[in-house]
Motif scaffolding. Structure first.
Motif, PDB file in Angstrom:
ATOM      1  N   LEU B 112       0.844  -1.206   0.000  1.00  0.00           N
ATOM      2  CA  LEU B 112       0.000   0.000   0.000  1.00  0.00           C
ATOM      3  C   LEU B 112       0.877   1.253   0.000  1.00  0.00           C
ATOM      4  O   LEU B 112       0.654   2.189  -0.779  1.00  0.00           O
ATOM      5  CB  LEU B 112      -0.904  -0.003   1.240  1.00  0.00           C
ATOM      6  CG  LEU B 112      -1.880   1.166   1.366  1.00  0.00           C
ATOM      7  CD1 LEU B 112      -3.090   0.964   0.462  1.00  0.00           C
ATOM      8  CD2 LEU B 112      -2.352   1.351   2.812  1.00  0.00           C
ATOM      9  N   ILE B 113       1.885   1.243   0.864  1.00  0.00           N
ATOM     10  CA  ILE B 113       2.784   2.401   0.965  1.00  0.00           C
ATOM     11  C   ILE B 113       3.524   2.618  -0.349  1.00  0.00           C
ATOM     12  O   ILE B 113       3.683   3.752  -0.815  1.00  0.00           O
ATOM     13  CB  ILE B 113       3.755   2.185   2.156  1.00  0.00           C
ATOM     14  CG1 ILE B 113       2.980   2.304   3.476  1.00  0.00           C
ATOM     15  CG2 ILE B 113       4.914   3.179   2.111  1.00  0.00           C
ATOM     16  CD1 ILE B 113       3.756   1.862   4.707  1.00  0.00           C
ATOM     17  N   ASP B 117       3.344   5.678  -3.050  1.00  0.00           N
ATOM     18  CA  ASP B 117       4.635   6.345  -3.112  1.00  0.00           C
ATOM     19  C   ASP B 117       4.870   7.199  -1.859  1.00  0.00           C
ATOM     20  O   ASP B 117       5.355   8.327  -1.943  1.00  0.00           O
ATOM     21  CB  ASP B 117       4.714   7.208  -4.391  1.00  0.00           C
ATOM     22  CG  ASP B 117       6.150   7.567  -4.722  1.00  0.00           C
ATOM     23  OD1 ASP B 117       7.068   6.866  -4.243  1.00  0.00           O
ATOM     24  OD2 ASP B 117       6.366   8.575  -5.437  1.00  0.00           O
ATOM     25  N   TRP B 118       4.473   6.643  -0.711  1.00  0.00           N
ATOM     26  CA  TRP B 118       4.640   7.364   0.543  1.00  0.00           C
ATOM     27  C   TRP B 118       6.053   7.150   1.083  1.00  0.00           C
ATOM     28  O   TRP B 118       6.621   6.062   0.960  1.00  0.00           O
ATOM     29  CB  TRP B 118       3.616   6.887   1.578  1.00  0.00           C
ATOM     30  CG  TRP B 118       2.244   7.448   1.350  1.00  0.00           C
ATOM     31  CD1 TRP B 118       1.904   8.478   0.519  1.00  0.00           C
ATOM     32  CD2 TRP B 118       1.028   6.993   1.950  1.00  0.00           C
ATOM     33  NE1 TRP B 118       0.552   8.699   0.581  1.00  0.00           N
ATOM     34  CE2 TRP B 118      -0.010   7.813   1.446  1.00  0.00           C
ATOM     35  CE3 TRP B 118       0.706   5.995   2.875  1.00  0.00           C
ATOM     36  CZ2 TRP B 118      -1.343   7.648   1.830  1.00  0.00           C
ATOM     37  CZ3 TRP B 118      -0.606   5.833   3.252  1.00  0.00           C
ATOM     38  CH2 TRP B 118      -1.638   6.658   2.749  1.00  0.00           C
ATOM     39  N   LYS B 119       6.599   8.217   1.674  1.00  0.00           N
ATOM     40  CA  LYS B 119       7.924   8.124   2.300  1.00  0.00           C
ATOM     41  C   LYS B 119       7.742   7.801   3.772  1.00  0.00           C
ATOM     42  O   LYS B 119       7.420   8.687   4.578  1.00  0.00           O
ATOM     43  CB  LYS B 119       8.653   9.463   2.166  1.00  0.00           C
ATOM     44  CG  LYS B 119       9.043   9.818   0.748  1.00  0.00           C
ATOM     45  CD  LYS B 119       9.646  11.213   0.687  1.00  0.00           C
ATOM     46  CE  LYS B 119      11.139  11.160   0.526  1.00  0.00           C
ATOM     47  NZ  LYS B 119      11.737  12.498   0.341  1.00  0.00           N
ATOM     48  N   ILE B 120       7.929   6.546   4.130  1.00  0.00           N
ATOM     49  CA  ILE B 120       7.704   6.100   5.512  1.00  0.00           C
ATOM     50  C   ILE B 120       8.930   5.331   5.966  1.00  0.00           C
ATOM     51  O   ILE B 120       9.426   4.461   5.253  1.00  0.00           O
ATOM     52  CB  ILE B 120       6.471   5.166   5.593  1.00  0.00           C
ATOM     53  CG1 ILE B 120       5.261   5.770   4.888  1.00  0.00           C
ATOM     54  CG2 ILE B 120       6.167   4.792   7.032  1.00  0.00           C
ATOM     55  CD1 ILE B 120       4.558   6.857   5.620  1.00  0.00           C
ATOM     56  N   GLU B 121       9.401   5.632   7.176  1.00  0.00           N
ATOM     57  CA  GLU B 121      10.536   4.903   7.734  1.00  0.00           C
ATOM     58  C   GLU B 121      10.213   3.407   7.824  1.00  0.00           C
ATOM     59  O   GLU B 121       9.084   3.046   8.155  1.00  0.00           O
ATOM     60  CB  GLU B 121      10.836   5.413   9.148  1.00  0.00           C
ATOM     61  CG  GLU B 121      11.392   6.815   9.195  1.00  0.00           C
ATOM     62  CD  GLU B 121      12.798   6.893   8.602  1.00  0.00           C
ATOM     63  OE1 GLU B 121      13.587   5.959   8.818  1.00  0.00           O
ATOM     64  OE2 GLU B 121      13.080   7.885   7.908  1.00  0.00           O
ATOM     65  N   ALA B 126       3.374   2.780  12.765  1.00  0.00           N
ATOM     66  CA  ALA B 126       2.068   2.641  12.105  1.00  0.00           C
ATOM     67  C   ALA B 126       2.051   1.457  11.136  1.00  0.00           C
ATOM     68  O   ALA B 126       0.991   0.889  10.861  1.00  0.00           O
ATOM     69  CB  ALA B 126       1.699   3.935  11.384  1.00  0.00           C
ATOM     70  N   ARG B 127       3.222   1.063  10.610  1.00  0.00           N
ATOM     71  CA  ARG B 127       3.262  -0.135   9.755  1.00  0.00           C
ATOM     72  C   ARG B 127       2.805  -1.368  10.543  1.00  0.00           C
ATOM     73  O   ARG B 127       2.012  -2.174  10.063  1.00  0.00           O
ATOM     74  CB  ARG B 127       4.685  -0.388   9.242  1.00  0.00           C
ATOM     75  CG  ARG B 127       5.161   0.576   8.173  1.00  0.00           C
ATOM     76  CD  ARG B 127       6.573   0.149   7.738  1.00  0.00           C
ATOM     77  NE  ARG B 127       7.236   1.154   6.928  1.00  0.00           N
ATOM     78  CZ  ARG B 127       7.389   1.071   5.605  1.00  0.00           C
ATOM     79  NH1 ARG B 127       6.952   0.020   4.958  1.00  0.00           N
ATOM     80  NH2 ARG B 127       8.008   2.033   4.945  1.00  0.00           N
ATOM     81  N   LEU B 130      -1.016  -1.186  11.548  1.00  0.00           N
ATOM     82  CA  LEU B 130      -1.935  -1.503  10.455  1.00  0.00           C
ATOM     83  C   LEU B 130      -1.904  -3.004  10.175  1.00  0.00           C
ATOM     84  O   LEU B 130      -2.961  -3.630   9.990  1.00  0.00           O
ATOM     85  CB  LEU B 130      -1.560  -0.692   9.213  1.00  0.00           C
ATOM     86  CG  LEU B 130      -2.524  -0.775   8.035  1.00  0.00           C
ATOM     87  CD1 LEU B 130      -3.951  -0.452   8.446  1.00  0.00           C
ATOM     88  CD2 LEU B 130      -2.078   0.157   6.901  1.00  0.00           C
ATOM     89  N   LEU B 149      -8.275  -1.436   1.409  1.00  0.00           N
ATOM     90  CA  LEU B 149      -7.510  -0.407   2.125  1.00  0.00           C
ATOM     91  C   LEU B 149      -7.385   0.888   1.325  1.00  0.00           C
ATOM     92  O   LEU B 149      -7.289   1.968   1.901  1.00  0.00           O
ATOM     93  CB  LEU B 149      -6.106  -0.923   2.459  1.00  0.00           C
ATOM     94  CG  LEU B 149      -6.020  -2.192   3.304  1.00  0.00           C
ATOM     95  CD1 LEU B 149      -4.562  -2.569   3.546  1.00  0.00           C
ATOM     96  CD2 LEU B 149      -6.729  -2.008   4.650  1.00  0.00           C
ATOM     97  N   ALA B 153      -6.722   5.002   2.211  1.00  0.00           N
ATOM     98  CA  ALA B 153      -5.466   5.682   1.891  1.00  0.00           C
ATOM     99  C   ALA B 153      -5.727   6.930   1.057  1.00  0.00           C
ATOM    100  O   ALA B 153      -5.131   7.985   1.281  1.00  0.00           O
ATOM    101  CB  ALA B 153      -4.520   4.725   1.173  1.00  0.00           C
ATOM    102  N   GLN B 157      -4.875  10.605   2.363  1.00  0.00           N
ATOM    103  CA  GLN B 157      -3.907  11.400   1.609  1.00  0.00           C
ATOM    104  C   GLN B 157      -4.483  12.748   1.209  1.00  0.00           C
ATOM    105  O   GLN B 157      -3.834  13.790   1.339  1.00  0.00           O
ATOM    106  CB  GLN B 157      -3.461  10.622   0.364  1.00  0.00           C
ATOM    107  CG  GLN B 157      -2.477  11.399  -0.485  1.00  0.00           C
ATOM    108  CD  GLN B 157      -1.843  10.525  -1.537  1.00  0.00           C
ATOM    109  OE1 GLN B 157      -0.788   9.944  -1.341  1.00  0.00           O
ATOM    110  NE2 GLN B 157      -2.497  10.436  -2.677  1.00  0.00           N
TER     111      GLN B 157
END
Lengths: 213, 213
Positions: B112-113, B117-121, B126-127, B130, B149, B153, B157
């Motif tokens: 999903l991320i 194209d989300w910038k997530i550590e 939250a990963r 979820l 989902l 999102a 967003q």
């Protein structure tokens, strides 16, 4: 099926099933002998619903009974039945009609509902909940206006109209409909909250840390 | 101002202020005599931040200390500072990497991320949250797919990009920025959840009870 199989298929222990039978939350099985009763798919569905209300909705037994009564009352339309479950899931905020802050907040909530032309019962608990959150925001030194609420109303309306309402199986057995609604409201509420945090992190990264590869 | 005025302006009782001073959450005032210290706007802002972390974020003191340290560490960029607060606010779910169900759910989250194209550590809590919610949905007999989902999102967003990110005062004092972010994440999370319930009730009424005047 016998009670042992009902327990195996539902994952609910036999003593718990017997407790639900005594409390009237689960209808009695068909007595086939003095010590034996037969249970069917309706019992399985009911047990799933009770589990959803308990474990997902975290409702007390008294509230579960109200929802079960609404499910059993065939004179109630599906909207009224869902409404009973929906209201039971609310955190339950007491109205503070004496406070001018609360009254102003409540007027803002009613205005929002009117602006979006939403059909909401005057006594819907979510009206109080939202007013209370606005009052809390004020005590924190922020002063939310109607314009601060509308992006949330637009997002929620889009999500519900284009997606969530279509996930409820309206023509399934009443238990199944209510169960899907409870899971949808509570669990996908958590999904939305978590995904929103992901979107916040990403947007913060995009705006504030563009140098990161 | 003296400690009594700091207490009056912040609404925080003097013994609590003294506790924060001893714990190092609040910097010492400027000592003007052996028994007297002067406090300023920075102390007021810090007290507001601590209150927001405590009362809105419901964080334990150990987590508050981490956030305060990030605020005080001027070497940290604003994104890293906000990230520390953001992660502290997470319910904190333990990863269950041994379970195949969890791994599958976690892959769906990562997909999903990537799709958005989300910038997530990689270590963003939250990963895990979820993934855990998806695992719970499976045990409830529903089997969420990526397509279940994406509406959430998209909604999140849109909300974050068009509205929420613009409400954070990035060029204010660091305390003010973090405080606004905490209030925004937690309190407007509640606003969104409540408004979503209103939208659900209205849509259910529109579809199921169109005969109501």
């Amino acid at each position: 099926m016998r009670i042992s199989q009902l327990s195996a298929e539902s994952g609910v222990p036999i003593p718990t099933i017997k407790y639900y039978l005594r409390e009237g939350l689960l209808p009695q099985g068909e007595q086939t002998s003095a010590t034996r009763a037969e249970y069917g798919q309706a019992h399985l569905r009911r047990l799933r619903l009770i589990r959803a209300l308990l474990e997902v909705g975290r409702l007390p037994v008294a509230s579960i009974r109200k929802v079960i009564d609404a499910v059993d009352d065939e004179n109630l339309g599906v909207h009224q039945m869902l409404g009973t479950a929906h209201y039971a899931l609310s955190p339950g905020v007491e109205p503070h009609e004496e406070s001018p802050d609360w009254q102003e907040a409540r007027e803002m909530v009613d205005q929002l509902i009117a602006d979006y032309d939403w059909k909401i019962e005057p006594k819907a608990p979510a009206r109080e909940e939202l007013a209370q959150t606005i009052v809390t925001l004020r005590t924190l030194g922020t002063d939310p206006t109607l314009a601060d609420l509308t992006p949330y109303a637009t997002a929620a309306q889009t999500l519900v109209q284009t997606h969530e309402i279509h996930k409820i199986p309206f023509d399934a057995p009443r238990e199944t409909t209510v169960e899907a609604h409870i899971i949808g409201t509570v669990m996908y509420g958590r999904v939305l909250d978590t995904i929103r945090r992901l979107a916040q992190e990403s947007e913060s990264a995009r705006i504030l840390a563009p140098q990161t590869p």
